[in-house]
Design a protein around this motif. Structure first.
Motif, PDB file in Angstrom:
ATOM      1  N   TYR A  83       0.838  -1.204   0.000  1.00 43.62           N
ATOM      2  CA  TYR A  83       0.000   0.000   0.000  1.00 43.62           C
ATOM      3  C   TYR A  83       0.877   1.259   0.000  1.00 43.62           C
ATOM      4  N   LYS A  84       0.429   2.256  -0.746  1.00 48.26           N
ATOM      5  CA  LYS A  84       1.177   3.512  -0.886  1.00 48.26           C
ATOM      6  C   LYS A  84       0.751   4.553   0.150  1.00 48.26           C
ATOM      7  N   GLU A  85      -0.360   4.335   0.801  1.00 45.79           N
ATOM      8  CA  GLU A  85      -0.864   5.300   1.772  1.00 45.79           C
ATOM      9  C   GLU A  85       0.115   5.454   2.944  1.00 45.79           C
ATOM     10  N   GLY A  86       0.070   6.637   3.556  1.00 49.58           N
ATOM     11  CA  GLY A  86       0.905   6.901   4.720  1.00 49.58           C
ATOM     12  C   GLY A  86       2.225   7.557   4.353  1.00 49.58           C
ATOM     13  N   ASP A  87       2.839   8.147   5.345  1.00 51.57           N
ATOM     14  CA  ASP A  87       4.066   8.911   5.133  1.00 51.57           C
ATOM     15  C   ASP A  87       5.167   8.422   6.061  1.00 51.57           C
ATOM     16  N   ILE A  88       6.412   8.614   5.615  1.00 54.17           N
ATOM     17  CA  ILE A  88       7.542   8.357   6.494  1.00 54.17           C
ATOM     18  C   ILE A  88       7.569   9.441   7.576  1.00 54.17           C
ATOM     19  N   PRO A  89       8.088   9.181   8.742  1.00 55.66           N
ATOM     20  CA  PRO A  89       8.914   8.023   9.107  1.00 55.66           C
ATOM     21  C   PRO A  89       8.152   6.829   9.677  1.00 55.66           C
ATOM     22  N   LEU A  90       6.832   6.951   9.921  1.00 51.50           N
ATOM     23  CA  LEU A  90       6.110   5.845  10.540  1.00 51.50           C
ATOM     24  C   LEU A  90       5.743   4.760   9.545  1.00 51.50           C
ATOM     25  N   MET A  91       5.596   5.121   8.280  1.00 55.24           N
ATOM     26  CA  MET A  91       5.274   4.171   7.233  1.00 55.24           C
ATOM     27  C   MET A  91       6.368   4.210   6.166  1.00 55.24           C
ATOM     28  N   HIS A  92       6.475   3.130   5.406  1.00 57.41           N
ATOM     29  CA  HIS A  92       7.413   3.045   4.280  1.00 57.41           C
ATOM     30  C   HIS A  92       8.857   3.250   4.727  1.00 57.41           C
ATOM     31  N   SER A 138      20.642  -2.291  14.213  1.00 55.42           N
ATOM     32  CA  SER A 138      20.191  -2.744  15.528  1.00 55.42           C
ATOM     33  C   SER A 138      19.371  -4.028  15.402  1.00 55.42           C
ATOM     34  N   ILE A 139      18.790  -4.473  16.525  1.00 57.58           N
ATOM     35  CA  ILE A 139      18.086  -5.756  16.542  1.00 57.58           C
ATOM     36  C   ILE A 139      16.767  -5.711  15.782  1.00 57.58           C
ATOM     37  N   TYR A 140      16.328  -4.543  15.376  1.00 57.07           N
ATOM     38  CA  TYR A 140      15.085  -4.427  14.604  1.00 57.07           C
ATOM     39  C   TYR A 140      15.341  -4.328  13.104  1.00 57.07           C
ATOM     40  N   SER A 141      16.561  -4.586  12.665  1.00 57.33           N
ATOM     41  CA  SER A 141      16.934  -4.316  11.279  1.00 57.33           C
ATOM     42  C   SER A 141      16.167  -5.165  10.266  1.00 57.33           C
ATOM     43  N   ALA A 142      15.735  -6.369  10.666  1.00 57.16           N
ATOM     44  CA  ALA A 142      14.990  -7.208   9.721  1.00 57.16           C
ATOM     45  C   ALA A 142      13.709  -6.513   9.274  1.00 57.16           C
ATOM     46  N   GLU A 143      13.110  -5.754  10.183  1.00 53.08           N
ATOM     47  CA  GLU A 143      11.894  -4.999   9.869  1.00 53.08           C
ATOM     48  C   GLU A 143      12.162  -3.958   8.786  1.00 53.08           C
ATOM     49  N   GLY A 144      13.241  -3.195   8.946  1.00 51.97           N
ATOM     50  CA  GLY A 144      13.572  -2.159   7.974  1.00 51.97           C
ATOM     51  C   GLY A 144      14.002  -2.724   6.639  1.00 51.97           C
ATOM     52  N   HIS A 145      14.809  -3.785   6.671  1.00 49.22           N
ATOM     53  CA  HIS A 145      15.261  -4.392   5.421  1.00 49.22           C
ATOM     54  C   HIS A 145      14.082  -4.949   4.623  1.00 49.22           C
ATOM     55  N   PHE A 146      13.122  -5.530   5.324  1.00 48.42           N
ATOM     56  CA  PHE A 146      11.969  -6.089   4.617  1.00 48.42           C
ATOM     57  C   PHE A 146      11.164  -4.980   3.939  1.00 48.42           C
ATOM     58  N   ILE A 147      10.890  -3.900   4.668  1.00 49.71           N
ATOM     59  CA  ILE A 147      10.120  -2.795   4.079  1.00 49.71           C
ATOM     60  C   ILE A 147      10.858  -2.215   2.883  1.00 49.71           C
ATOM     61  N   GLU A 148      12.164  -2.018   3.021  1.00 49.06           N
ATOM     62  CA  GLU A 148      12.926  -1.454   1.901  1.00 49.06           C
ATOM     63  C   GLU A 148      12.894  -2.372   0.687  1.00 49.06           C
ATOM     64  N   GLU A 149      13.044  -3.675   0.914  1.00 52.91           N
ATOM     65  CA  GLU A 149      13.053  -4.615  -0.213  1.00 52.91           C
ATOM     66  C   GLU A 149      11.696  -4.677  -0.894  1.00 52.91           C
ATOM     67  N   MET A 150      10.616  -4.634  -0.130  1.00 50.59           N
ATOM     68  CA  MET A 150       9.294  -4.664  -0.728  1.00 50.59           C
ATOM     69  C   MET A 150       9.040  -3.445  -1.611  1.00 50.59           C
ATOM     70  N   GLU A 151       9.655  -2.315  -1.276  1.00 52.19           N
ATOM     71  CA  GLU A 151       9.405  -1.085  -2.017  1.00 52.19           C
ATOM     72  C   GLU A 151      10.535  -0.760  -2.996  1.00 52.19           C
ATOM     73  N   ARG A 152      11.474  -1.675  -3.140  1.00 54.12           N
ATOM     74  CA  ARG A 152      12.582  -1.465  -4.066  1.00 54.12           C
ATOM     75  C   ARG A 152      12.112  -1.610  -5.505  1.00 54.12           C
ATOM     76  N   ASN A 153      12.509  -0.674  -6.346  1.00 53.55           N
ATOM     77  CA  ASN A 153      12.226  -0.790  -7.773  1.00 53.55           C
ATOM     78  C   ASN A 153      12.899  -2.043  -8.328  1.00 53.55           C
ATOM     79  N   GLY A 154      12.144  -2.807  -9.081  1.00 58.29           N
ATOM     80  CA  GLY A 154      12.689  -4.029  -9.654  1.00 58.29           C
ATOM     81  C   GLY A 154      12.448  -5.276  -8.840  1.00 58.29           C
ATOM     82  N   ASN A 155      11.799  -5.155  -7.704  1.00 64.04           N
ATOM     83  CA  ASN A 155      11.465  -6.336  -6.917  1.00 64.04           C
ATOM     84  C   ASN A 155      10.536  -7.234  -7.747  1.00 64.04           C
TER      85      ASN A 155
END
Length: 344
Positions: free
Chosen positions: A17-26, A32-49
């Protein structure tokens, strides 16, 4: 698994979904120990996925790109702790209200083909006070604790990864299994019931075979100690999730999992008994005997399998086949293919 992974890569499409704004969304933590969360969001929104749907009508599943870790970071203050969890849940409820009004996808499945990802300890809490709204939502969580409402048939257990501040985590073979002089090793804070019991029985450091520390001395290197150990102890802390399992796997050390009510990541397809040791909390006093009773030939087999499964816990940017990003999505896919939509 490999055949089903190929099928997933060929057929599975996810709409973010495209709705919502950073920093809470997208946006999510990349370190840190939460990095899997950030990497997943970035990969899902990466061009060419290749798994990203070009249009929501093509999608088989829908990703809600909200970061619990970012909500906590930006909105939580100790002075306003009371009521914060309810406000955090309200953010999710408002987001679902928006997408359910704009699109037909949430309503047609009651959220059963939707998912979000969270490595924060509070990730499970966002759905606790409104169980009817979230009863079908797939929750991808590091804190996969069945005593706190984690449902293995619906939810996904995700690896916790401690992302360093200078790069993505390194993966190596570590020391040769024949050169690992420490039987078992752990270093970390003494918090939580399980660790308290571990330190009670093994924290004196009088036994060189099982080395348990709170803080290492300046001349001790954490990664070197992991690499020089046959078994790496992975007890629960305040919560069941821990990056120590992946840290052990990254250096070829067999994880010794000491947790209650924990659903191991990707256990739909990975047989953890082949590359880890699971010790009940009640058996902590017997740790040394349990590990010494494992024949060296079996240890060698398990250590070899640890090296074989490293690729399933590895972070790549961009993602590569069979890495941790695809393991998460494979678990989502397995749950999605069992959903029958109400209508199209």
């Amino acid at each position: 698994m490999y055949g089903s992974h190929t099928e997933m890569m060929q057929t599975f499409k996810i709409w973010t979904y495209k709705e919502g704004d950073i920093p809470l969304m997208h946006n999510g933590p990349m370190k840190s120990i939460y990095s899997a969360e950030g990497h997943f969001i970035e990969e899902m929104e990466r061009n060419g996925n290749p798994l990203a749907a070009k249009h929501p009508d093509e999608a088989h599943a829908f990703f809600i790109p909200i970061s619990v870790a970012k909500i906590v970071h930006y909105l939580f203050t100790p002075a306003e702790a009371y009521g914060f969890l309810e406000r955090m849940q309200t953010i999710f409820e408002d987001y679902i209200d928006i997408i359910s009004q704009r699109y037909p996808y949430w309503n047609r499945s009651n959220g059963a083909d939707h998912f979000f990802v969270s490595c924060h300890d509070w990730g499970p809490i966002v759905s606790r006070n409104n169980p009817k709204l979230f009863e079908n939502l797939i929750r991808v969580l590091c804190n996969a604790n069945t005593s706190e409402g984690f449902i293995p048939m619906r939810d996904v257990s995700m690896t916790e990864i401690n992302g360093p501040y200078n790069s993505i985590p390194n993966v190596s073979g570590g020391q040769s299994p024949h050169n690992r002089s420490i039987l078992a090793f752990f270093a970390g804070g003494n918090h939580g019931v399980v660790r308290n019991k571990l330190f009670q029985h093994w924290g004196s450091n009088e036994d060189n075979d099982i080395q348990v520390y709170t803080y290492l001395q300046e001349n001790q290197n954490y990664t070197e100690l992991l690499s020089g150990s046959k078994y790496c102890l992975c007890p629960s802390g305040y919560e069941v999730a821990s990056a120590r399992i992946t840290e052990a796997i990254y250096v070829g050390c067999i994880p010794v999992i000491i947790k209650n009510q924990y659903v191991l990541p990707y256990s739909d397809v990975l047989d953890w008994s082949q590359f880890s040791v699971q010790v009940p909390v009640t058996k902590i006093p017997d740790l040394k005997r349990i590990l010494e009773d494992i024949p060296f030939s079996k240890y060698l087999e398990m250590q070899k399998r640890v090296l074989e499964v490293q690729k399933h816990f590895t972070v790549h940017i961009p993602a590569e086949n069979f890495d941790v990003f695809h393991m998460i999505l494979h678990s989502v896919w397995l749950r999605r293919i069992n959903i029958r939509l109400l209508k199209f």
